[in-house]
Scaffold this motif. Structure first.
Motif, short mmCIF file in Angstrom:
data_model
loop_
_atom_site.label_atom_id
_atom_site.label_comp_id
_atom_site.label_asym_id
_atom_site.label_seq_id
_atom_site.Cartn_x
_atom_site.Cartn_y
_atom_site.Cartn_z
N ASP A 137 0.82 -1.20 0.00
CA ASP A 137 0.00 0.00 0.00
C ASP A 137 0.85 1.26 0.00
O ASP A 137 0.39 2.32 -0.42
CB ASP A 137 -0.91 0.01 1.23
CG ASP A 137 -1.82 -1.19 1.29
OD1 ASP A 137 -2.43 -1.52 0.25
OD2 ASP A 137 -1.91 -1.83 2.36
N ALA A 138 2.09 1.15 0.48
CA ALA A 138 2.97 2.32 0.57
C ALA A 138 4.40 1.85 0.78
O ALA A 138 4.65 0.68 1.08
CB ALA A 138 2.55 3.25 1.71
N MET A 139 5.33 2.79 0.63
CA MET A 139 6.75 2.51 0.82
C MET A 139 7.40 3.70 1.50
O MET A 139 7.12 4.86 1.13
CB MET A 139 7.43 2.25 -0.53
CG MET A 139 8.94 2.29 -0.54
SD MET A 139 9.68 0.84 0.26
CE MET A 139 11.44 1.10 -0.03
N ILE A 140 8.25 3.45 2.48
CA ILE A 140 9.11 4.49 3.03
C ILE A 140 10.49 4.28 2.42
O ILE A 140 11.07 3.21 2.56
CB ILE A 140 9.17 4.43 4.56
CG1 ILE A 140 7.80 4.76 5.16
CG2 ILE A 140 10.21 5.41 5.10
CD1 ILE A 140 7.75 4.68 6.68
N TYR A 141 10.99 5.30 1.74
CA TYR A 141 12.24 5.16 1.01
C TYR A 141 13.09 6.42 1.15
O TYR A 141 12.62 7.47 1.62
CB TYR A 141 11.98 4.86 -0.47
CG TYR A 141 11.51 6.03 -1.30
CD1 TYR A 141 12.37 6.70 -2.17
CD2 TYR A 141 10.19 6.50 -1.21
CE1 TYR A 141 11.95 7.78 -2.93
CE2 TYR A 141 9.77 7.56 -1.97
CZ TYR A 141 10.64 8.20 -2.83
OH TYR A 141 10.21 9.28 -3.58
N PHE A 142 14.34 6.29 0.76
CA PHE A 142 15.28 7.41 0.78
C PHE A 142 15.48 7.90 -0.64
O PHE A 142 15.70 7.09 -1.55
CB PHE A 142 16.62 6.99 1.38
CG PHE A 142 17.67 8.06 1.33
CD1 PHE A 142 17.72 9.04 2.31
CD2 PHE A 142 18.58 8.11 0.28
CE1 PHE A 142 18.69 10.04 2.25
CE2 PHE A 142 19.54 9.10 0.22
CZ PHE A 142 19.60 10.07 1.21
#
Length: 303
Positions: free
Chosen positions: A144-149
């Motif tokens: 549903d989502a991604m936390i990324y740099f």
């Protein structure tokens, strides 16, 4: 309206999936609790429905065709998605779930300690985490989502900026006792630990110290900050860590900061999600919760 010809029943697909994964009818039969002849009939039934030979028969062995390999990649992903959806429904029939991809060290060191607060504020919502290092397509991955740099450039996705990355160079107390560091230039001949996804991070740190980076960095590449931290604790070299990670290790006495801490880095942390899921309640609750934490300066854990 879905055409049933192109929707083989689950028994056929599970038999096909098991044979492809295990490499034999015998192993697939043992996994599924069926006889070998039953698995063979299921495979034949799938081939008949599709009008395609999926295996070559060779000395009582089934050898997958190239078409079978392509079909398996899609079928396996679809079965994973169905399983994930069923698990989520059984575990949390009322509140909904959030399937989140996250960077491994960020997930364990920043997000996980804060998740109890989110779950407490959103009873009935469950969060499922999986690690990913690089961008992927939300159309093909069940997230549903991604936390990324990066730089807030996930294709065709909505974004929430969490915080800019700031960098602190650290080394173990033993390393610094043997190699006192009084200037940035003193690091030119030291082993500098580098993250594969931050190839310009040390350059940013040297400039943040008002110094020129060395012409060639004497470095070791690693693919996770957790590995870098342990390498530095083991006196291997100097780690360059996001400040939110450095503070944890410094507070625990495992590492010590070198020169000016928290200099600006080359990117930021982002939450990205497909626009098609804008109305998903757990996702919107998570986004709003993250936004409040960011506004409160939650990227800086107390030592």
């Amino acid at each position: 309206m879905r055409q049933r010809r192109f929707l083989p029943n689950l028994g056929l697909l599970l038999a096909f999936d098991a044979v492809m994964r295990s490499g034999s009818v015998t192993a697939a039969a043992a996994e599924l609790g069926l006889t070998q002849s039953t698995v063979s009939r299921l495979i034949q039934g799938l081939e008949t429905q599709l009008g395609q030979a999926l295996f070559l028969r060779h000395k009582k062995r089934l050898v997958p065709t190239q078409a079978a390999a392509r079909y398996f990649a899609d079928v396996s992903g679809a079965l994973d998605l169905i399983q994930r959806a069923s698990m989520s429904l059984i575990a949390n029939p009322d509140g909904g779930s959030l399937d989140l991809a996250v960077l491994p060290t960020f997930g364990t060191r920043w997000l996980a300690p804060r998740l109890p607060d989110f779950l407490s504020a959103n009873p009935g919502v469950s969060v499922n985490l999986a690690t990913r290092f690089a961008m992927f397509s939300f159309e093909t991955e069940p997230f549903d989502a991604m936390i990324y740099f990066g730089k807030g450039d996930w294709p065709e996705a909505a974004h929430l900026k969490l915080f800019d990355e700031s960098l602190t160079a650290c080394a173990s107390p033993g390393f610094l006792a043997r190699h006192p560091i009084a200037s940035a230039e003193a690091l030119h001949d030291k082993l500098l630990l580098q993250l594969e996804t931050r190839p310009t991070a040390w350059e940013s740190w040297f400039r943040g110290q008002g110094a020129a980076p060395p012409a060639a960095i004497n470095g070791m590449w690693l693919d996770q900050f957790s590995m870098m931290i342990q390498a530095a604790i083991s006196d291997l070299g100097v780690a360059l860590l996001p400040d939110y990670l450095a503070r944890i290790e410094i507070a625990g006495g495992r590492l010590r900061p070198i020169l000016k801490p928290a200099v600006p880095g080359p990117g930021a942390y982002w939450l990205a999600w497909p626009r098609s899921k804008e109305g998903l309640r757990p996702l919107m609750a998570f986004r709003d919760w993250l936004s409040r934490h960011v506004a409160a300066g939650s990227d800086r854990p107390d030592p």
